[in-house]
Scaffold this motif. Structure first.
Motif, mmCIF file in Angstrom:
data_model
loop_
_atom_site.group_PDB
_atom_site.id
_atom_site.type_symbol
_atom_site.label_atom_id
_atom_site.label_comp_id
_atom_site.label_asym_id
_atom_site.label_seq_id
_atom_site.Cartn_x
_atom_site.Cartn_y
_atom_site.Cartn_z
ATOM 1 N N ALA A 128 0.390 -1.144 0.195
ATOM 2 C CA ALA A 128 0.014 -0.138 0.361
ATOM 3 C C ALA A 128 1.044 1.570 0.539
ATOM 4 O O ALA A 128 0.773 2.356 -0.873
ATOM 5 N N GLN A 129 1.769 1.437 1.057
ATOM 6 C CA GLN A 129 3.058 2.241 1.491
ATOM 7 C C GLN A 129 3.926 2.590 -0.398
ATOM 8 O O GLN A 129 3.743 3.355 -1.020
ATOM 9 N N ARG A 130 3.941 1.491 -1.278
ATOM 10 C CA ARG A 130 4.425 1.576 -2.253
ATOM 11 C C ARG A 130 3.509 2.261 -3.736
ATOM 12 O O ARG A 130 3.796 2.826 -4.410
ATOM 13 N N LEU A 131 2.196 1.548 -2.857
ATOM 14 C CA LEU A 131 1.227 2.412 -4.495
ATOM 15 C C LEU A 131 1.012 3.670 -4.374
ATOM 16 O O LEU A 131 0.701 4.067 -4.845
ATOM 17 N N ALA A 132 1.198 3.920 -3.146
ATOM 18 C CA ALA A 132 1.009 4.954 -2.598
ATOM 19 C C ALA A 132 1.527 6.434 -2.776
ATOM 20 O O ALA A 132 1.435 7.427 -3.147
ATOM 21 N N ARG A 133 3.232 6.313 -3.210
ATOM 22 C CA ARG A 133 4.353 6.474 -3.832
ATOM 23 C C ARG A 133 3.711 6.671 -5.545
ATOM 24 O O ARG A 133 4.956 7.955 -6.273
ATOM 25 N N ASP A 134 3.432 5.953 -6.153
ATOM 26 C CA ASP A 134 3.386 5.902 -7.732
ATOM 27 C C ASP A 134 2.923 6.798 -7.723
ATOM 28 O O ASP A 134 1.617 7.295 -7.526
ATOM 29 N N PRO A 135 3.154 7.493 -8.783
ATOM 30 C CA PRO A 135 1.941 9.229 -9.155
ATOM 31 C C PRO A 135 0.988 8.734 -10.009
ATOM 32 O O PRO A 135 -0.182 9.251 -10.410
ATOM 33 N N ARG A 136 0.800 7.628 -11.073
ATOM 34 C CA ARG A 136 -0.030 6.857 -11.747
ATOM 35 C C ARG A 136 -1.292 6.366 -11.031
ATOM 36 O O ARG A 136 -2.343 6.640 -10.711
ATOM 37 N N THR A 137 -1.398 6.073 -9.453
ATOM 38 C CA THR A 137 -1.895 5.847 -8.772
ATOM 39 C C THR A 137 -2.813 7.510 -7.282
ATOM 40 O O THR A 137 -3.602 7.099 -7.158
#
Length: 50
Positions: free
Chosen positions: A24-33
């Motif tokens: 979840a933390q990794r996805l939260a840092r993704d600009p697309r997400t």
């Protein structure tokens, strides 16, 4: 019986919970997400669709 908050805390301390939290933390840092989340919030708030 444990409260829902206690059950969530217990899950997050487990190995599977740690993996879920890291993902979840990794996805939260993704600009697309982030863009998808902003778009969803705008739609929920009645904003314009882009």
């Amino acid at each position: 019986m444990a409260s829902i908050v206690d059950r969530i805390k217990h899950y997050l301390r487990s190995p599977q919970g740690q993996r879920t939290r890291a993902k979840a933390q990794r996805l939260a840092r993704d600009p697309r997400t982030q863009a998808k989340a902003r778009s969803l919030l705008a739609r929920l708030r009645g904003g314009k669709r882009h």
